[in-house]
Scaffold this active site. Structure first.
Site, PDB file in Angstrom:
ATOM      1  N   GLY A  10      -3.231  -1.979  -2.456  1.00 32.41           N
ATOM      2  CA  GLY A  10      -2.687  -0.760  -1.856  1.00 32.41           C
ATOM      3  C   GLY A  10      -1.238  -1.031  -1.464  1.00 32.41           C
ATOM      4  O   GLY A  10      -0.617  -2.012  -1.896  1.00 32.41           O
ATOM      5  N   ARG A 266      -3.979  12.786  18.138  1.00 30.79           N
ATOM      6  CA  ARG A 266      -5.194  13.105  17.381  1.00 30.79           C
ATOM      7  C   ARG A 266      -6.476  13.025  18.207  1.00 30.79           C
ATOM      8  O   ARG A 266      -7.383  13.834  18.028  1.00 30.79           O
ATOM      9  CB  ARG A 266      -5.315  12.139  16.194  1.00 30.79           C
TER      10      ARG A 266
HETATM   11  C1  LIG Z   1      -6.473  11.073   3.195  1.00 28.64           C
HETATM   12  C2  LIG Z   1      -5.568  10.139   3.945  1.00 28.64           C
HETATM   13  C3  LIG Z   1      -4.301  10.571   4.340  1.00 28.64           C
HETATM   14  C4  LIG Z   1      -3.449   9.717   5.039  1.00 28.64           C
HETATM   15  N1  LIG Z   1      -2.187  10.143   5.396  1.00 28.64           N
HETATM   16  C5  LIG Z   1      -1.342   9.295   6.034  1.00 28.64           C
HETATM   17  C6  LIG Z   1      -0.002   9.680   6.342  1.00 28.64           C
HETATM   18  O1  LIG Z   1       0.444  10.779   6.030  1.00 28.64           O
HETATM   19  N2  LIG Z   1       0.781   8.785   6.999  1.00 28.64           N
HETATM   20  C7  LIG Z   1       0.353   7.541   7.363  1.00 28.64           C
HETATM   21  O2  LIG Z   1       1.105   6.778   7.950  1.00 28.64           O
HETATM   22  N3  LIG Z   1      -0.913   7.136   7.041  1.00 28.64           N
HETATM   23  C8  LIG Z   1      -1.761   7.971   6.395  1.00 28.64           C
HETATM   24  N4  LIG Z   1      -3.029   7.559   6.072  1.00 28.64           N
HETATM   25  C9  LIG Z   1      -3.414   6.169   6.333  1.00 28.64           C
HETATM   26  C10 LIG Z   1      -2.801   5.266   5.286  1.00 28.64           C
HETATM   27  O3  LIG Z   1      -2.753   5.910   4.047  1.00 28.64           O
HETATM   28  C11 LIG Z   1      -3.607   3.982   5.154  1.00 28.64           C
HETATM   29  O4  LIG Z   1      -3.850   3.429   6.405  1.00 28.64           O
HETATM   30  C12 LIG Z   1      -2.828   2.951   4.329  1.00 28.64           C
HETATM   31  O5  LIG Z   1      -2.387   3.529   3.126  1.00 28.64           O
HETATM   32  C13 LIG Z   1      -3.675   1.724   4.063  1.00 28.64           C
HETATM   33  O6  LIG Z   1      -2.982   0.902   3.162  1.00 28.64           O
HETATM   34  P1  LIG Z   1      -3.535  -0.555   2.827  1.00 28.64           P
HETATM   35  O7  LIG Z   1      -2.652  -1.123   1.783  1.00 28.64           O
HETATM   36  O8  LIG Z   1      -3.724  -1.313   4.076  1.00 28.64           O
HETATM   37  O9  LIG Z   1      -4.985  -0.296   2.244  1.00 28.64           O
HETATM   38  P2  LIG Z   1      -5.447   0.555   0.962  1.00 28.64           P
HETATM   39  O10 LIG Z   1      -4.414   1.463   0.469  1.00 28.64           O
HETATM   40  O11 LIG Z   1      -6.769   1.106   1.369  1.00 28.64           O
HETATM   41  O12 LIG Z   1      -5.672  -0.556  -0.141  1.00 28.64           O
HETATM   42  C14 LIG Z   1      -6.708  -1.492  -0.030  1.00 28.64           C
HETATM   43  C15 LIG Z   1      -6.781  -2.277  -1.314  1.00 28.64           C
HETATM   44  O13 LIG Z   1      -7.747  -3.318  -1.151  1.00 28.64           O
HETATM   45  C16 LIG Z   1      -8.604  -3.345  -2.262  1.00 28.64           C
HETATM   46  N5  LIG Z   1      -9.913  -3.896  -1.848  1.00 28.64           N
HETATM   47  C17 LIG Z   1     -10.724  -3.444  -0.872  1.00 28.64           C
HETATM   48  N6  LIG Z   1     -11.848  -4.193  -0.848  1.00 28.64           N
HETATM   49  C18 LIG Z   1     -11.742  -5.129  -1.819  1.00 28.64           C
HETATM   50  C19 LIG Z   1     -12.585  -6.152  -2.326  1.00 28.64           C
HETATM   51  N7  LIG Z   1     -13.820  -6.376  -1.853  1.00 28.64           N
HETATM   52  N8  LIG Z   1     -12.125  -6.918  -3.341  1.00 28.64           N
HETATM   53  C20 LIG Z   1     -10.910  -6.707  -3.883  1.00 28.64           C
HETATM   54  N9  LIG Z   1     -10.079  -5.719  -3.466  1.00 28.64           N
HETATM   55  C21 LIG Z   1     -10.488  -4.953  -2.449  1.00 28.64           C
HETATM   56  C22 LIG Z   1      -8.673  -1.888  -2.731  1.00 28.64           C
HETATM   57  O14 LIG Z   1      -9.078  -1.811  -4.067  1.00 28.64           O
HETATM   58  C23 LIG Z   1      -7.223  -1.463  -2.523  1.00 28.64           C
HETATM   59  O15 LIG Z   1      -6.459  -1.874  -3.621  1.00 28.64           O
HETATM   60  C24 LIG Z   1      -3.894   8.406   5.368  1.00 28.64           C
HETATM   61  C25 LIG Z   1      -5.154   7.974   4.961  1.00 28.64           C
HETATM   62  C26 LIG Z   1      -5.997   8.828   4.262  1.00 28.64           C
HETATM   63  C27 LIG Z   1      -7.363   8.342   3.860  1.00 28.64           C
END
Ligand SMILES: Cc1cc2nc3c(=O)[nH]c(=O)nc-3n(C[C@H](O)[C@H](O)[C@H](O)COP(=O)(O)OP(=O)(O)OC[C@H]3O[C@@H](n4cnc5c(N)ncnc54)[C@H](O)[C@@H]3O)c2cc1C
Length: 537
Positions: A10, A266
């Site tokens: 992500g 929120r």
């Molecule tokens: C609908 C929605 C709208 C949002 N809008 C906003 C916004 O407007 N502004 C804001 O600040 N935040 C927003 N958020 C929150 C924000 O998008 C997320 O908190 C953030 O994008 C998380 O990013 P990340 O890289 O930590 O995780 P993610 O983007 O969830 O990525 C996680 C990664 O880990 C991988 N992974 C997970 N488990 C495993 C495993 N067992 N083995 C291998 N890989 C694995 C997945 O495949 C993925 O690639 C929103 C969230 C949602 C759901």
């Protein structure tokens, strides 16, 4: 040997990959899905930075809003560092090519989100996360960063609490493999998917990385804090972003009465809606008065989602909504360098981590900021940080995990269907560990969950295909969510107060004397342990 293994593709994982490679390290990014399927792609509303392009703003105001929203559970230094870095993070993304919306003067446009004292969220229509993720992914590909998709993290490989890499299920072939690296960064996202059917998150948000840290002897913290987003579509739990209210949308009940200031944080708005619903009212988001032109320009995705999933046209009709689980504030406990508490050579970043920024309630727009800002920091720190060598190689983890997966292909009693249980648990978590909590209900659910955990041997996979076995992946995710759920419920039980997203009717006030603490959990001698640690600020 590989320098840096990044688990999760992500926004957090890809940001750290770019800075780690730029700092001279060899990098491999591994994800259970494709990067474009991460939660980051779903983010709509925006990413905070106090640019002051639309209304006057300052870094101090951003810091103050974040701390206020966190209800005194954050680390002031971490918040300050994040807010100070926010304009640089936007600049970095712009240079990579993220097409942020513009003002008439060609500056980055900004909008209001709840709990913010200014128009602070930078956005690209309501596709902000998608544009950020695609740009990061494009850049990683251009930079030749190596990626493995559809690799499911099983366990961290550790020896003497030092992380040596991790084991994975190659979903396509069904093989269990290990990848070793000098340093590992976990960026696997949050656990709000536990509230199955009552969450804006996808099914894969099961806290896999957090569970792997727990099993490896590292610490996780503040797991009781799950944010409920006020406005998800009533039938499908699909998110309608806060930007709808930020642009001037109203919340009304069935009598067409507004009942709350829509731009409060929120937790407050979600509770006000939940109270209306408990009193038998339907609740709607009303954006009709904003006009078709504005809606089509600013929220094209949301209009589409309303038509597709709720069968309403927001230009002329009210949107039926309900609050659902959206974001996990708790996660893998990290220090200010983003190193995982209790493990060496291991970092965590993004929604899977608890960097003590969001505390009891995340400010909208701060998560995209965190994944980009701290994602870049994690990449740099992992390259520069101490490297703990261990001569002892752990050769058992791979074998153990291969045997475990092999065992799942054998016959089993199949007395209980884990899909049914996961669905039931999703609803129970929403009702019994949701917006308003009560100790008897929490306790009942915890006991029920422990019985389910003890009965795992009677569950398993019906599909015995080795390749592309989604039944197997779902079962592994289910097990992780049980481990995470147990900690969530236990920590919610321990906290007899109300703070941010954690609200108990019987204890409606914040109790700083007893509970201005982070709740830390870890496993020792196969037993779940916990302690409350005074917040460092
Ligand atoms: C609908 C929605 C709208 C949002 N809008 C906003 C916004 O407007 N502004 C804001 O600040 N935040 C927003 N958020 C929150 C924000 O998008 C997320 O908190 C953030 O994008 C998380 O990013 P990340 O890289 O930590 O995780 P993610 O983007 O969830 O990525 C996680 C990664 O880990 C991988 N992974 C997970 N488990 C495993 C495993 N067992 N083995 C291998 N890989 C694995 C997945 O495949 C993925 O690639 C929103 C969230 C949602 C759901």
């Amino acid at each position: 040997m590989l320098d840096i293994l990044i688990i999760g593709s992500g926004g957090a994982g890809l940001s750290s990959a770019l800075t780690a490679q730029e700092s001279g390290a060899t990098v491999l990014v591994v994800g259970k899905s494709y990067p474009t399927a991460s939660q980051t792609s779903m983010a709509q509303g925006g990413m905070n930075a106090s640019l002051g392009n639309v209304t006057p703003d300052s870094t101090q105001a951003h810091i103050d809003d974040t701390i206020k929203s966190a209800h005194k559970l954050c680390n002031r230094n971490m918040v300050t560092e994040l807010c100070e870095d926010a304009p640089k993070s936007i600049e970095w993304l712009e240079k990579l090519g993220v097409p942020f919306d513009r003002t008439a003067e060609s500056k980055v446009a900004q909008r209001q989100l709840g709990g913010a004292s200014s128009k602070r969220a930078c956005y690209a229509q309501d596709y902000t996360g998608l544009k950020i993720l695609h740009t990061l992914y494009d850049t990683c590909l251009k930079e030749g960063i190596e990626m493995l998709e559809e690799y499911f993290l099983l366990n961290l490989i550790t020896k003497d609490k030092t992380v040596l890499g991790a084991t994975f299920l190659d979903i396509v072939t069904g093989e269990v493999k290990e990848i070793r690296a000098k340093k590992t960064i976990i960026a696997t996202g949050g656990y709000a998917g536990l509230y199955k059917g009552f969450t804006t998150n996808s099914e894969g948000a099961t806290g896999d990385g957090i569970a792997s840290v727990l099993r490896a002897g590292g610490s996780i913290s503040d797991m009781e804090f799950v944010q409920f987003h006020p406005t998800a579509l009533k039938s499908s739990a699909t998110l309608i972003s806060e930007s709808a209210r930020g642009e001037g949308g109203y919340l009304v009940n069935g009598k067409n009465e507004r009942f709350v200031d829509e731009l409060l944080p929120r937790d407050v708005v979600a509770r006000a809606i939940s109270e209306q619903i408990a009193n038998g009212e339907d609740v709607f988001l009303d954006i009709r008065h904003l006009g078709e032109e504005k809606l089509l320009h600013l929220m094209p995705q949301e209009l589409h989602l309303c038509r597709l999933y709720e069968n309403v046209d927001p230009i002329t009709e009210l949107i039926p909504i309900k609050p659902v689980a959206h974001y996990s504030m708790g996660g893998i406990d990290v220090n200010s360098n983003l190193e995982v508490t209790g493990l060496k050579n291991c970092y965590a970043v993004g929604e899977c981590s608890n960097a003590k920024i969001h505390g009891a309630n995340r400010l909208g727009g701060n998560s995209l900021l965190e994944i980009v800002s701290l994602g870049r920091k994690a990449g740099i720190n992992a390259v520069g940080g101490d490297y703990h060598r261990t001569e002892n190689q752990n050769h058992n983890q791979l074998q153990q995990d291969q045997e475990y997966i092999e065992g799942l292909f054998e016959e089993y009693p199949y007395e209980r269907n884990f899909y049914t249980i996961a669905n039931e648990l999703g609803e129970k978590f929403y009702k019994q560990a949701g917006i308003v909590r009560d100790n008897t209900q929490l306790n009942n659910l915890l006991n029920e969950l422990r019985v389910i955990k003890a009965d795992l041997d009677n569950m398993g996979i019906g599909d015995k295909n080795r390749t592309n076995n989604t039944n197997l992946v779902d079962f592994l995710q289910f097990q992780n969510s049980l481990e995470i759920g147990e900690v969530l419920l236990d920590s919610a039980l321990v906290r007899d107060e109300s703070r941010g997203a954690h609200y108990k009717e019987a204890f409606p006030d914040e109790d700083d004397k007893l509970y201005r603490v982070n709740s830390i959990y870890w496993i020792e001698d196969e037993v779940l342990q916990n302690r409350l640690v005074k917040v460092v600020d």
